[in-house]
Structures are given as structure tokens and as C-alpha cells.
Design a protein around this motif. Structure first.
Motif, PDB file in Angstrom:
ATOM      1  N   PRO A   1      77.748  47.788   3.047  1.00  0.00           N
ATOM      2  CA  PRO A   1      76.791  46.870   3.634  1.00  0.00           C
ATOM      3  C   PRO A   1      76.654  45.587   2.831  1.00  0.00           C
ATOM      4  O   PRO A   1      76.383  44.536   3.369  1.00  0.00           O
ATOM      5  CB  PRO A   1      75.481  47.657   3.629  1.00  0.00           C
ATOM      6  CG  PRO A   1      75.812  49.052   3.249  1.00  0.00           C
ATOM      7  CD  PRO A   1      77.214  49.097   2.735  1.00  0.00           C
TER       8      PRO A   1
ATOM      9  N   GLU B   1      83.370  52.528  17.207  1.00  0.00           N
ATOM     10  CA  GLU B   1      83.732  51.150  16.832  1.00  0.00           C
ATOM     11  C   GLU B   1      83.998  50.265  18.038  1.00  0.00           C
ATOM     12  O   GLU B   1      84.422  49.122  17.872  1.00  0.00           O
ATOM     13  CB  GLU B   1      84.988  51.180  15.960  1.00  0.00           C
ATOM     14  CG  GLU B   1      84.788  51.893  14.642  1.00  0.00           C
ATOM     15  CD  GLU B   1      86.104  52.222  13.964  1.00  0.00           C
ATOM     16  OE1 GLU B   1      86.113  52.383  12.740  1.00  0.00           O
ATOM     17  OE2 GLU B   1      87.133  52.336  14.656  1.00  0.00           O
TER      18      GLU B   1
ATOM     19  N   TRP C   1      79.861  61.876   8.700  1.00  0.00           N
ATOM     20  CA  TRP C   1      79.335  60.517   8.843  1.00  0.00           C
ATOM     21  C   TRP C   1      77.818  60.490   8.802  1.00  0.00           C
ATOM     22  O   TRP C   1      77.212  59.559   8.266  1.00  0.00           O
ATOM     23  CB  TRP C   1      79.844  59.868  10.136  1.00  0.00           C
ATOM     24  CG  TRP C   1      81.294  59.539  10.059  1.00  0.00           C
ATOM     25  CD1 TRP C   1      82.308  60.125  10.745  1.00  0.00           C
ATOM     26  CD2 TRP C   1      81.907  58.557   9.209  1.00  0.00           C
ATOM     27  NE1 TRP C   1      83.509  59.582  10.376  1.00  0.00           N
ATOM     28  CE2 TRP C   1      83.299  58.622   9.439  1.00  0.00           C
ATOM     29  CE3 TRP C   1      81.419  57.644   8.269  1.00  0.00           C
ATOM     30  CZ2 TRP C   1      84.200  57.787   8.770  1.00  0.00           C
ATOM     31  CZ3 TRP C   1      82.327  56.816   7.608  1.00  0.00           C
ATOM     32  CH2 TRP C   1      83.691  56.897   7.855  1.00  0.00           C
ATOM     33  N   ASN C   2      77.194  61.496   9.359  1.00  0.00           N
ATOM     34  CA  ASN C   2      75.735  61.522   9.359  1.00  0.00           C
ATOM     35  C   ASN C   2      75.186  61.663   7.941  1.00  0.00           C
ATOM     36  O   ASN C   2      74.111  61.156   7.628  1.00  0.00           O
ATOM     37  CB  ASN C   2      75.249  62.669  10.265  1.00  0.00           C
ATOM     38  CG  ASN C   2      73.745  62.676  10.428  1.00  0.00           C
ATOM     39  OD1 ASN C   2      73.088  63.619  10.023  1.00  0.00           O
ATOM     40  ND2 ASN C   2      73.187  61.610  10.977  1.00  0.00           N
TER      41      ASN C   2
ATOM     42  N   ILE D   1      76.065  57.845   6.262  1.00  0.00           N
ATOM     43  CA  ILE D   1      75.202  56.742   6.734  1.00  0.00           C
ATOM     44  C   ILE D   1      74.366  57.247   7.904  1.00  0.00           C
ATOM     45  O   ILE D   1      74.674  56.982   9.074  1.00  0.00           O
ATOM     46  CB  ILE D   1      76.012  55.515   7.188  1.00  0.00           C
ATOM     47  CG1 ILE D   1      77.097  55.162   6.184  1.00  0.00           C
ATOM     48  CG2 ILE D   1      75.085  54.321   7.384  1.00  0.00           C
ATOM     49  CD1 ILE D   1      77.799  53.849   6.467  1.00  0.00           C
TER      50      ILE D   1
ATOM     51  N   HIS E   1      71.563  56.432   9.267  1.00  0.00           N
ATOM     52  CA  HIS E   1      70.936  55.519  10.228  1.00  0.00           C
ATOM     53  C   HIS E   1      71.959  54.830  11.136  1.00  0.00           C
ATOM     54  O   HIS E   1      71.580  54.147  12.073  1.00  0.00           O
ATOM     55  CB  HIS E   1      70.068  54.473   9.504  1.00  0.00           C
ATOM     56  CG  HIS E   1      70.847  53.544   8.632  1.00  0.00           C
ATOM     57  ND1 HIS E   1      71.345  53.918   7.409  1.00  0.00           N
ATOM     58  CD2 HIS E   1      71.230  52.266   8.825  1.00  0.00           C
ATOM     59  CE1 HIS E   1      71.995  52.900   6.874  1.00  0.00           C
ATOM     60  NE2 HIS E   1      71.942  51.890   7.715  1.00  0.00           N
ATOM     61  N   GLU E   2      73.239  55.005  10.872  1.00  0.00           N
ATOM     62  CA  GLU E   2      74.261  54.395  11.740  1.00  0.00           C
ATOM     63  C   GLU E   2      75.021  55.428  12.569  1.00  0.00           C
ATOM     64  O   GLU E   2      75.536  55.097  13.632  1.00  0.00           O
ATOM     65  CB  GLU E   2      75.254  53.592  10.896  1.00  0.00           C
ATOM     66  CG  GLU E   2      74.588  52.424  10.191  1.00  0.00           C
ATOM     67  CD  GLU E   2      75.558  51.356   9.751  1.00  0.00           C
ATOM     68  OE1 GLU E   2      76.775  51.537   9.898  1.00  0.00           O
ATOM     69  OE2 GLU E   2      75.076  50.331   9.247  1.00  0.00           O
ATOM     70  N   TYR E   3      75.141  56.643  12.062  1.00  0.00           N
ATOM     71  CA  TYR E   3      75.942  57.668  12.746  1.00  0.00           C
ATOM     72  C   TYR E   3      75.107  58.923  12.893  1.00  0.00           C
ATOM     73  O   TYR E   3      74.979  59.711  11.950  1.00  0.00           O
ATOM     74  CB  TYR E   3      77.247  57.919  11.966  1.00  0.00           C
ATOM     75  CG  TYR E   3      77.986  56.618  11.767  1.00  0.00           C
ATOM     76  CD1 TYR E   3      78.576  55.984  12.862  1.00  0.00           C
ATOM     77  CD2 TYR E   3      78.016  55.982  10.540  1.00  0.00           C
ATOM     78  CE1 TYR E   3      79.186  54.754  12.723  1.00  0.00           C
ATOM     79  CE2 TYR E   3      78.627  54.750  10.388  1.00  0.00           C
ATOM     80  CZ  TYR E   3      79.213  54.142  11.486  1.00  0.00           C
ATOM     81  OH  TYR E   3      79.807  52.923  11.353  1.00  0.00           O
ATOM     82  N   ASP E   4      74.525  59.088  14.065  1.00  0.00           N
ATOM     83  CA  ASP E   4      73.612  60.219  14.235  1.00  0.00           C
ATOM     84  C   ASP E   4      74.368  61.494  14.572  1.00  0.00           C
ATOM     85  O   ASP E   4      75.562  61.464  14.883  1.00  0.00           O
ATOM     86  CB  ASP E   4      72.510  59.897  15.260  1.00  0.00           C
ATOM     87  CG  ASP E   4      73.036  59.818  16.683  1.00  0.00           C
ATOM     88  OD1 ASP E   4      74.256  59.605  16.860  1.00  0.00           O
ATOM     89  OD2 ASP E   4      72.240  59.965  17.615  1.00  0.00           O
TER      90      ASP E   4
ATOM     91  N   HIS F   1      74.839  49.950  18.151  1.00  0.00           N
ATOM     92  CA  HIS F   1      75.017  50.307  16.749  1.00  0.00           C
ATOM     93  C   HIS F   1      74.219  49.272  15.939  1.00  0.00           C
ATOM     94  O   HIS F   1      74.098  48.125  16.364  1.00  0.00           O
ATOM     95  CB  HIS F   1      76.515  50.234  16.401  1.00  0.00           C
ATOM     96  CG  HIS F   1      76.822  50.684  15.011  1.00  0.00           C
ATOM     97  ND1 HIS F   1      76.681  49.845  13.925  1.00  0.00           N
ATOM     98  CD2 HIS F   1      77.250  51.871  14.522  1.00  0.00           C
ATOM     99  CE1 HIS F   1      77.004  50.512  12.832  1.00  0.00           C
ATOM    100  NE2 HIS F   1      77.357  51.740  13.162  1.00  0.00           N
ATOM    101  N   PRO F   2      73.659  49.628  14.789  1.00  0.00           N
ATOM    102  CA  PRO F   2      72.872  48.645  14.040  1.00  0.00           C
ATOM    103  C   PRO F   2      73.621  47.352  13.749  1.00  0.00           C
ATOM    104  O   PRO F   2      73.018  46.313  13.525  1.00  0.00           O
ATOM    105  CB  PRO F   2      72.525  49.376  12.739  1.00  0.00           C
ATOM    106  CG  PRO F   2      72.577  50.823  13.095  1.00  0.00           C
ATOM    107  CD  PRO F   2      73.628  50.970  14.183  1.00  0.00           C
ATOM    108  N   ARG F   3      74.959  47.399  13.761  1.00  0.00           N
ATOM    109  CA  ARG F   3      75.702  46.174  13.416  1.00  0.00           C
ATOM    110  C   ARG F   3      76.529  45.607  14.559  1.00  0.00           C
ATOM    111  O   ARG F   3      77.239  44.629  14.374  1.00  0.00           O
ATOM    112  CB  ARG F   3      76.573  46.430  12.183  1.00  0.00           C
ATOM    113  CG  ARG F   3      75.755  46.525  10.903  1.00  0.00           C
ATOM    114  CD  ARG F   3      76.587  46.812   9.672  1.00  0.00           C
ATOM    115  NE  ARG F   3      77.030  48.199   9.646  1.00  0.00           N
ATOM    116  CZ  ARG F   3      78.289  48.577   9.649  1.00  0.00           C
ATOM    117  NH1 ARG F   3      79.244  47.690   9.687  1.00  0.00           N
ATOM    118  NH2 ARG F   3      78.608  49.856   9.626  1.00  0.00           N
TER     119      ARG F   3
END
Ligand code: MTE
Length: 328
Positions: free
Chosen positions: A9, A160, A274-275, A278, A280-283, A294-296
Motif C-alpha cells: 500500500p 483484479e 488472502w483474507n 489483507i 479488508h480487501e479480500y473477504d 474493491h477498495p482500490r
């Protein structure tokens, strides 16, 4: 570090604010791939892809990354299940085979197929354990001969925002669940990939290795959940997750864990790769949903690899008819 699923990040914003034209002038193909974040931007369609796949003719000169065993000769081609149809052209085989997420082998997508040579998908066993009446070690070839093999065409949607459409060969996960007879206390299945840092260089870096994923029992026994042994009418090439992987087409691709060595039936929700890295990005659930960005980046549309054609992303990747009831 991998390029999009996990860009650090603290570096991503620099990549995003650099003008596209500067990137394209200044960065050669190889150094481009090494820049964390850039390949991912390309995957989202913000930049052209850094590298082009080799042509079909060129690709065919390389090892296929799969072998046909005697068992495979009985399996392929499997009966085609016409229930599942595509709304878009099928992805070319040589395109899908050169664009892979398999972080055990590479953080780039375009060279996984060239890095998997040392990986041996035979002999191979899968340990089934936990809350089941029949825990067992399954030899992969024995399994292939007893399972109801079929071919299905599915859309595949990576988190992605790239997508493909391919014919998988495999058997419903439900058939294996029934064979091992879960206890009523089993609520989740944890799947684990192989762990072999000697051949999988990526596993010498950040973890938590081995790669793990999980499903609820209701998801695992949904008609769509497929344990996949092959693609394009032949066994899985190593880069696609030989000898056995999961495919859950209504979920983002990171749930479709490759090269499975263990399945554990559990009462509690398992930690997953992945959870854990990260959260908060990969539930854990990872259902395809254009309304939840996605947050980004946005999840509104998806880019088909090969053609770069864009399609609107559909809730549950268009598989609501089968998976919708799970989340009603
Ligand atoms: N399984 C393992 N073991 N390791 C991985 O890095 N990547 C996942 C999934 N399964 C991954 C994995 C992701 S993010 C995607 S999109 C799909 O594999 C990609 O599958 P493909 O390379 O066959 O297209």
C-alpha cells in the motif's frame, strides 16, 4: 511482492499518479513487470498490458506442462454438460495458459507457465480429514476413475477485473463430499495447496504458505462447485493447478485454489490465504459483485484476456440462477 492482489500500500499511490505516457515511454517490458502495481493497473485496463503473450505457434513449441497418463486417456474427452453456456467467445487456450495467478511460482502472470517445470503433479494424494465419517488419503488417479467426469464451460472472474471463459473438465465437489460423509457438525471445508519451497520459489517469500481457501458446506455442495482435473479437453497444465483444483465461478478467482493436497471438514470458519494477508480487501465470501468496489478499483466491468473486450460485471458472475439461493 505480487503486482495487484497484493501491492504494498505504501507504494501503490506513486504508481497511480505517474502519467501513463511516462510509464509507457520509460519502462521496458521486463522492468515494467518488476514494478509492483503496474501489471495490476494493466489488468484493470488503466494501462495496456506490459507484455504480449507469445503466438499460438510459438507457444506450441514449448513443453505442454501436462502429460496424458493411462487414466487420463479414459477420462478425456469427458461428456460435455450443455447446461452451462457462454455469453461471450471462449478464451483461446494459449492465452489462458500464459496468463496465470499462481503466486507459488511467480508474482507476474505472464511467466508462470515457464516457471512450473520442476513441479511434479504425480504421484499425488489428497488427505480428507476432520468432521467426516470416512477420513481418507485419496490417490489422485484412483479418484479420477471413480468420479463422474464432465466438461463445463464457465466464465472466470478474477478480483483484479480480468476475466476468461474456458472449458473445464472435472466432477462436482458435491460428489466427493458425499463419498466422505460429513458429520452434521461440519460447517466449512478448508482446502490446502501443496507446500514445496524447493520447487515453488514464491513460497520462500511472504506467506502464509501454503495457500488455503474455504467454503461453507452449502457452497461446497452447490451444483456449480467443481473439482477440476482438466481444461480444453486434456489434463490441467501445471500453471492452471494440476492435478486438481477448485472452480467456483460465482466467486472471485482467488477462491479457486490450485493443486489441492488436503480438504478438512471443520466446525469453524477457517483462515484463508488472502483474507489473512489483507482482510479488508479480500473477504472470505468473495462473491462477484459489481456493486461492491474493491477498495482500490471499481468492479463495474471486466476485461477479457486475449481480446481486451470489456463486459459489465454481473452479480455472482451471472450464476445467480444456481448460486443465488445461497445468499437469499
Ligand atoms: N491457487 C494457488 N494455490 N495459488 C494462487 O496464487 N491464485 C488464484 C487462483 N488459485 C492462486 C490459486 C487466483 S487469484 C486466480 S484469479 C486463479 O487461481 C487463476 O487461475 P488460472 O491461472 O488458471 O487462470
Amino acid at each position: 511482492m505480487p503486482n495487484l492482489i497484493l501491492p504494498p500500500p505504501w507504494r501503490t499511490p506513486e504508481c497511480q499518479i505517474t502519467p501513463e505516457s511516462l510509464y509507457l515511454q520509460a519502462i521496458s517490458r521486463r522492468s515494467c513487470l518488476k514494478l509492483v502495481g503496474l501489471g495490476g493497473l494493466a489488468a484493470m485496463g488503466w494501462l495496456p498490458a506490459c507484455s504480449q503473450p507469445v503466438s499460438e505457434a510459438e507457444f506450441s513449441k514449448n513443453p505442454k506442462n501436462y502429460e496424458l497418463s493411462d487414466v487420463d486417456r479414459q477420462v478425456y474427452p469427458a461428456d460435455h454438460n450443455a447446461t452451462f453456456v457462454l455469453d461471450r467467445p471462449m478464451t483461446d487456450e494459449h492465452i489462458a495458459a500464459q496468463y496465470n495467478n499462481f503466486y507459488e511460482f511467480s508474482e507476474a502472470k505472464d511467466d508462470v507457465w515457464q516457471r512450473v517445470g520442476g513441479f511434479q503433479p504425480r504421484p499425488w494424494t489428497i488427505a480428507v480429514s476432520g468432521l467426516v465419517k470416512r477420513p481418507q488419503q485419496l490417490d489422485i488417479d484412483d479418484l479420477f476413475t471413480i468420479m463422474p467426469m464432465e466438461e463445463r464451460v464457465y466464465r472466470h472472474r478474477c478480483v483484479e477485473a480480468w476475466a476468461m471463459a474456458v472449458p473445464w473438465t472435472g466432477f462436482p465437489l458435491k460428489a466427493l463430499v458425499e463419498k466422505v460423509d460429513p458429520l452434521s457438525t461440519a460447517r466449512f471445508i478448508r482446502f490446502t495447496s501443496f507446500h514445496s519451497p524447493q520447487v515453488a520459489m514464491g513460497q520462500r517469500g511472504y506467506g502464509p504458505w501454503p495457500y488455503t481457501e474455504g467454503l461453507t458446506m452449502a457452497e461446497a455442495t452447490n451444483e456449480l462447485a467443481l473439482l477440476v482435473t482438466g481444461i480444453y479437453g486434456h489434463p490441467l497444465p501445471k500453471q492452471h493447478g494440476a492435478p486438481l483444483r477448485l472452480v467456483t465461478p460465482w466467486k472471485y478467482g482467488y477462491k479457486s485454489i490450485k493443486s489441492i493436497v488436503a480438504m478438512e471438514f471443520l466446525a469453524e470458519r477457517p483462515a484463508t490465504f488472502w483474507n489473512t494477508l489483507i482482510p479488508h480487501e479480500y473477504d472470505f465470501v468473495a462473491n462477484v459483485n459489481p456493486r461492491i468496489p474493491h477498495p482500490r478499483w471499481s468492479q463495474d466491468t471486466e476485461r477479457m484476456i486475449g481480446s481486451d473486450q470489456r463486459f459489465p460485471t454481473q452479480y455472482l458472475n451471472g450464476y445467480q440462477e444456481w448460486a443465488g439461493l445461497l445468499y437469499a
